[in-house]
Design a protein around this motif. Structure first.
Motif, PDB file in Angstrom:
ATOM      1  N   ARG A  63      46.746 -17.199  28.909  1.00 50.82           N
ATOM      2  CA  ARG A  63      47.764 -17.403  27.896  1.00 50.82           C
ATOM      3  C   ARG A  63      49.111 -17.033  28.503  1.00 50.82           C
ATOM      4  O   ARG A  63      49.183 -16.309  29.487  1.00 50.82           O
ATOM      5  CB  ARG A  63      47.490 -16.506  26.684  1.00 50.82           C
ATOM      6  N   TRP A 122      45.681 -28.059  31.664  1.00 53.04           N
ATOM      7  CA  TRP A 122      44.775 -27.131  30.993  1.00 53.04           C
ATOM      8  C   TRP A 122      43.727 -26.669  31.992  1.00 53.04           C
ATOM      9  O   TRP A 122      43.160 -27.482  32.735  1.00 53.04           O
ATOM     10  CB  TRP A 122      44.094 -27.793  29.803  1.00 53.04           C
ATOM     11  N   GLN A 156      57.316 -30.611  17.761  1.00 48.73           N
ATOM     12  CA  GLN A 156      58.132 -29.401  17.646  1.00 48.73           C
ATOM     13  C   GLN A 156      59.605 -29.717  17.860  1.00 48.73           C
ATOM     14  O   GLN A 156      60.474 -29.215  17.146  1.00 48.73           O
ATOM     15  CB  GLN A 156      57.658 -28.373  18.690  1.00 48.73           C
ATOM     16  N   ARG A 196      45.829 -22.415  27.021  1.00 47.97           N
ATOM     17  CA  ARG A 196      46.472 -23.105  25.908  1.00 47.97           C
ATOM     18  C   ARG A 196      47.846 -22.500  25.697  1.00 47.97           C
ATOM     19  O   ARG A 196      48.142 -21.417  26.190  1.00 47.97           O
ATOM     20  CB  ARG A 196      45.643 -23.017  24.624  1.00 47.97           C
ATOM     21  N   LEU A 197      48.683 -23.194  24.939  1.00 47.11           N
ATOM     22  CA  LEU A 197      50.034 -22.731  24.655  1.00 47.11           C
ATOM     23  C   LEU A 197      50.304 -22.885  23.172  1.00 47.11           C
ATOM     24  O   LEU A 197      50.081 -23.951  22.603  1.00 47.11           O
ATOM     25  CB  LEU A 197      51.070 -23.545  25.450  1.00 47.11           C
ATOM     26  N   ARG A 198      50.799 -21.828  22.548  1.00 49.05           N
ATOM     27  CA  ARG A 198      51.261 -21.917  21.172  1.00 49.05           C
ATOM     28  C   ARG A 198      52.677 -22.508  21.157  1.00 49.05           C
ATOM     29  O   ARG A 198      53.317 -22.627  22.191  1.00 49.05           O
ATOM     30  CB  ARG A 198      51.259 -20.530  20.520  1.00 49.05           C
ATOM     31  N   GLU A 199      53.167 -22.858  19.969  1.00 52.06           N
ATOM     32  CA  GLU A 199      54.461 -23.526  19.875  1.00 52.06           C
ATOM     33  C   GLU A 199      55.597 -22.724  20.510  1.00 52.06           C
ATOM     34  O   GLU A 199      56.369 -23.265  21.302  1.00 52.06           O
ATOM     35  CB  GLU A 199      54.785 -23.869  18.404  1.00 52.06           C
ATOM     36  N   GLN A 202      57.687 -16.936  15.897  1.00 55.16           N
ATOM     37  CA  GLN A 202      56.730 -15.860  15.606  1.00 55.16           C
ATOM     38  C   GLN A 202      57.334 -14.490  15.931  1.00 55.16           C
ATOM     39  O   GLN A 202      56.741 -13.664  16.617  1.00 55.16           O
ATOM     40  CB  GLN A 202      55.418 -16.088  16.375  1.00 55.16           C
ATOM     41  N   GLU A 228      55.421 -20.584  22.841  1.00 55.22           N
ATOM     42  CA  GLU A 228      55.172 -20.553  24.279  1.00 55.22           C
ATOM     43  C   GLU A 228      55.535 -21.892  24.920  1.00 55.22           C
ATOM     44  O   GLU A 228      56.030 -21.930  26.049  1.00 55.22           O
ATOM     45  CB  GLU A 228      53.698 -20.205  24.535  1.00 55.22           C
ATOM     46  N   ARG A 232      52.314 -32.316  20.653  1.00 55.89           N
ATOM     47  CA  ARG A 232      52.788 -31.120  19.952  1.00 55.89           C
ATOM     48  C   ARG A 232      54.237 -30.812  20.312  1.00 55.89           C
ATOM     49  O   ARG A 232      55.031 -30.396  19.459  1.00 55.89           O
ATOM     50  CB  ARG A 232      51.895 -29.936  20.292  1.00 55.89           C
ATOM     51  N   ARG A 250      59.270 -19.913  13.361  1.00 53.04           N
ATOM     52  CA  ARG A 250      58.975 -20.831  14.464  1.00 53.04           C
ATOM     53  C   ARG A 250      58.654 -20.085  15.759  1.00 53.04           C
ATOM     54  O   ARG A 250      57.755 -20.471  16.506  1.00 53.04           O
ATOM     55  CB  ARG A 250      60.163 -21.770  14.680  1.00 53.04           C
TER      56      ARG A 250
END
Length: 208
Positions: A49, A94, A128, A75-78, A191, A80, A124, A189
């Motif tokens: 991560r 990935w 975004q 994986r990447l969150r928004e 976090q 990130e 994504r 947005r």
């Protein structure tokens, strides 16, 4: 044929050994020690991560060298994703889908200045970016900076100066509700937990 200089950056010794072993077998690549002085080439950054240590490494590479960056991640969150964009990363793989052949192809793409993103990440990221533009343009015809809109930057600068909601509203000629909405949208947005966290984020990313 001129070989592409490559360095590998990961905190996982086992993964580093595996990546180095098949990169060294490719005749088009020249694997260098990551501390060795270099001009150009490609840096391969491997992380599960995008934790703070990995994000710091990306920022240092993007600001301290002219290497293109290939990021291998679980994986990447928004938030990130936006951090990755801000660091100039244009090639992402990935980890669960990365084969030796795909990694070599990614390195060549990065060396040519091309972009290569997994389809789901690209979808994504576009969503975004569209959301960011819609939010910004709904509050006025301004273009956003990467990660934060121009309006968010204006507001968070005043938060950093110690101003309260009413003072910020008066200074920017906004309503108090608009100031609260801008901060809420930014913190949701990205976090971020609270205003202090938002100021720390903006300082760390160079927005203020």
């Amino acid at each position: 044929m001129k070989r592409i200089p490559v360095t590998v950056h990961t905190s996982d010794p086992l993964s580093e050994t595996g990546i180095l072993s098949f990169l060294r077998d490719d005749p088009t690549l020249e694997v260098l020690d990551r501390e060795e002085p270099r001009t150009g080439g490609v840096a391969v950054v491997h992380t599960g991560r995008l934790h703070e240590l990995a994000a710091t490494k990306l920022r240092r590479l993007s600001r301290g060298s002219d290497q293109a960056i290939v990021l291998i991640a679980d994986r990447l969150r928004e938030p990130e994703m936006m951090a990755v964009v801000e660091c100039g990363v244009r090639v992402v793989l990935w980890r669960q889908q990365a084969t030796p052949g795909q990694l070599v192809e990614a390195i060549h793409s990065a060396a040519r200045g091309e972009s290569l993103l997994p389809p789901d990440l690209l979808s994504r990221l576009l969503a975004q970016t569209s959301l960011l533009y819609r939010h910004t343009l709904s509050d006025g015809d301004q273009r956003p900076t990467l990660g934060l809109s121009l309006r968010e930057v204006d507001v968070i600068k005043l938060v950093a100066e110690g101003l309260g909601t009413r003072e910020i509203a008066d200074k920017l000629a906004y309503s108090e509700r608009t100031v609260k909405n801008v901060l809420h949208a930014m913190m949701t947005r990205m976090q971020l937990r609270n205003r202090a966290h938002a100021v720390a984020y903006a300082l760390r990313e160079g927005h203020i």
